[in-house]
Scaffold this motif. Structure first.
Motif, PDB file in Angstrom:
ATOM      1  N   ALA A 132      20.592  76.160  34.815  1.00 34.04           N
ATOM      2  CA  ALA A 132      20.819  77.476  35.326  1.00 34.04           C
ATOM      3  C   ALA A 132      22.080  77.520  36.106  1.00 34.04           C
ATOM      4  O   ALA A 132      22.933  78.660  35.806  1.00 34.04           O
ATOM      5  N   ALA A 133      22.601  76.490  36.597  1.00 30.32           N
ATOM      6  CA  ALA A 133      23.840  76.209  37.467  1.00 30.32           C
ATOM      7  C   ALA A 133      25.007  76.271  36.346  1.00 30.32           C
ATOM      8  O   ALA A 133      25.950  76.921  36.572  1.00 30.32           O
ATOM      9  N   ARG A 134      24.861  75.318  35.453  1.00 29.05           N
ATOM     10  CA  ARG A 134      25.874  75.370  34.491  1.00 29.05           C
ATOM     11  C   ARG A 134      26.049  76.591  33.669  1.00 29.05           C
ATOM     12  O   ARG A 134      27.080  76.912  33.325  1.00 29.05           O
ATOM     13  N   LEU A 135      25.050  77.209  33.140  1.00 27.11           N
ATOM     14  CA  LEU A 135      25.225  78.470  32.468  1.00 27.11           C
ATOM     15  C   LEU A 135      25.964  79.639  33.360  1.00 27.11           C
ATOM     16  O   LEU A 135      26.670  80.388  33.068  1.00 27.11           O
ATOM     17  N   ALA A 136      25.525  79.444  34.781  1.00 27.52           N
ATOM     18  CA  ALA A 136      25.878  80.605  35.753  1.00 27.52           C
ATOM     19  C   ALA A 136      27.442  80.694  35.763  1.00 27.52           C
ATOM     20  O   ALA A 136      28.169  81.507  35.872  1.00 27.52           O
ATOM     21  N   VAL A 137      27.854  79.037  36.222  1.00 27.47           N
ATOM     22  CA  VAL A 137      29.336  79.047  36.224  1.00 27.47           C
ATOM     23  C   VAL A 137      29.923  79.483  35.106  1.00 27.47           C
ATOM     24  O   VAL A 137      31.415  79.952  35.149  1.00 27.47           O
ATOM     25  N   ARG A 138      29.574  79.365  33.587  1.00 26.64           N
ATOM     26  CA  ARG A 138      30.233  79.466  32.675  1.00 26.64           C
ATOM     27  C   ARG A 138      30.312  81.082  32.555  1.00 26.64           C
ATOM     28  O   ARG A 138      31.343  81.606  32.131  1.00 26.64           O
ATOM     29  N   ARG A 139      29.425  81.998  32.882  1.00 24.29           N
ATOM     30  CA  ARG A 139      29.401  83.236  32.774  1.00 24.29           C
ATOM     31  C   ARG A 139      30.468  83.802  33.726  1.00 24.29           C
ATOM     32  O   ARG A 139      31.376  84.807  33.464  1.00 24.29           O
ATOM     33  N   ARG A 140      30.495  83.229  34.962  1.00 20.96           N
ATOM     34  CA  ARG A 140      31.523  83.618  36.215  1.00 20.96           C
ATOM     35  C   ARG A 140      32.918  83.183  35.527  1.00 20.96           C
ATOM     36  O   ARG A 140      33.698  84.093  35.472  1.00 20.96           O
ATOM     37  N   VAL A 141      33.094  82.106  34.853  1.00 20.47           N
ATOM     38  CA  VAL A 141      34.404  81.816  34.677  1.00 20.47           C
ATOM     39  C   VAL A 141      34.898  82.690  33.257  1.00 20.47           C
ATOM     40  O   VAL A 141      36.129  82.891  33.254  1.00 20.47           O
ATOM     41  N   ARG A 142      34.012  83.079  32.448  1.00 20.76           N
ATOM     42  CA  ARG A 142      34.432  83.741  31.414  1.00 20.76           C
ATOM     43  C   ARG A 142      34.833  85.274  31.817  1.00 20.76           C
ATOM     44  O   ARG A 142      35.814  85.975  31.321  1.00 20.76           O
TER      45      ARG A 142
END
Length: 264
Positions: free
Chosen positions: A33-43
């Motif tokens: 969940a943390a890995r996916l969340a940071v990717r959404r924020r970065v995009r």
């Protein structure tokens, strides 16, 4: 069933992501969940960065007008500084993702590696790679064709396009290298599959040619010849159609990731 997801939106979103990629039986862990969340924020942040860069480049272009009054290197230097700032900001966003990945990997009791070394063709896909190269080439040729025109305003606009495209290309290459070179964050086969799926998604998101389509149409449209305006708009229309066809006809992200794990 998956009680934590009811109170943890990030884990709920991770569960949705797993189901979408054929991993419905995999538990959405806090690390995933943390890995996916940071990717959404970065995009989201990367999209805002590109928008800010376009606005900044437009301001440098406008500040140099009228183009027949004087010739100054200052707007070009400011534009180069904007490109450098864009690359640095994108590197920091990539560092943020790698930092979260490293922190997630450090929490694993054991780690597994990819069975084969992942290459750019396996992760990105040849159709996306060819499309990206073709888009950059077409935009560069459009800009270069204007350099021979005896109009300082058009040449300055072409310079903006060339510098912006060069910066965008460098940024994509560097970020794609990080996507391929980062160590796996997984402790079993299922999490390893999820790791490769994230890489495929990251790679495909990187080559979305938003800046490639935008720069020629903004900085040369309206000042140039009719045929050139048609060509710049055609680049956007044809590129958008080609991108949609590639997106819908290409192998799905989950299937592409599983194939990449086998073929490398």
């Amino acid at each position: 069933m998956r009680q934590p997801e009811q109170t943890d939106p990030q884990r709920w979103l991770a569960g949705v992501w797993l189901e979408r990629h054929g991993l419905a039986d995999v538990e959405p862990t806090p690390l995933l969940a943390a890995r996916l969340a940071v990717r959404r924020r970065v995009r989201v942040a990367d999209s805002l960065l590109l928008a800010a860069f376009i606005v900044g480049a437009a301001l440098t272009h406008v500040s140099a007008l009228p183009s027949d009054v004087t010739s100054s290197w200052l707007p070009t230097l400011v534009l180069v500084a904007l490109v450098v700032g864009l690359l640095v900001a994108q590197w920091l966003l990539g560092w943020w993702v790698r930092h979260v990945d490293r922190r997630a990997g450090a929490r694993l009791a054991r780690r597994v590696a990819h069975p084969v070394q992942l290459g750019w063709s396996a992760v990105l896909g040849r159709s996306y790679a060819v499309f990206t190269v073709a888009s950059f080439t077409a935009a560069l040729l459009l800009a270069v064709s204007v350099l021979a025109v005896p109009d300082p305003g058009l040449r300055r606009g072409a310079t903006v396009v060339l510098i912006g495209l060069t910066g965008a290309a460098v940024g994509i290459v560097l970020q794609l290298r990080n996507v391929l070179a980062s160590p796996a964050v997984a402790d079993d086969e299922a999490s390893l599959t999820a790791d490769v799926i994230m890489r495929v998604e990251d790679a495909r998101a990187l080559v979305t040619p938003s800046l490639v389509w935008t720069l020629p149409a903004i900085f040369l449209y309206g000042e140039s010849f009719g045929w050139w305006n048609v060509a710049s708009i055609g680049l956007v229309v044809v590129g958008a159609i080609a991108y949609c066809l590639i997106h819908f006809r290409s192998t799905g992200v989950g299937t592409a990731a599983r194939r990449a794990m086998v073929t490398g």
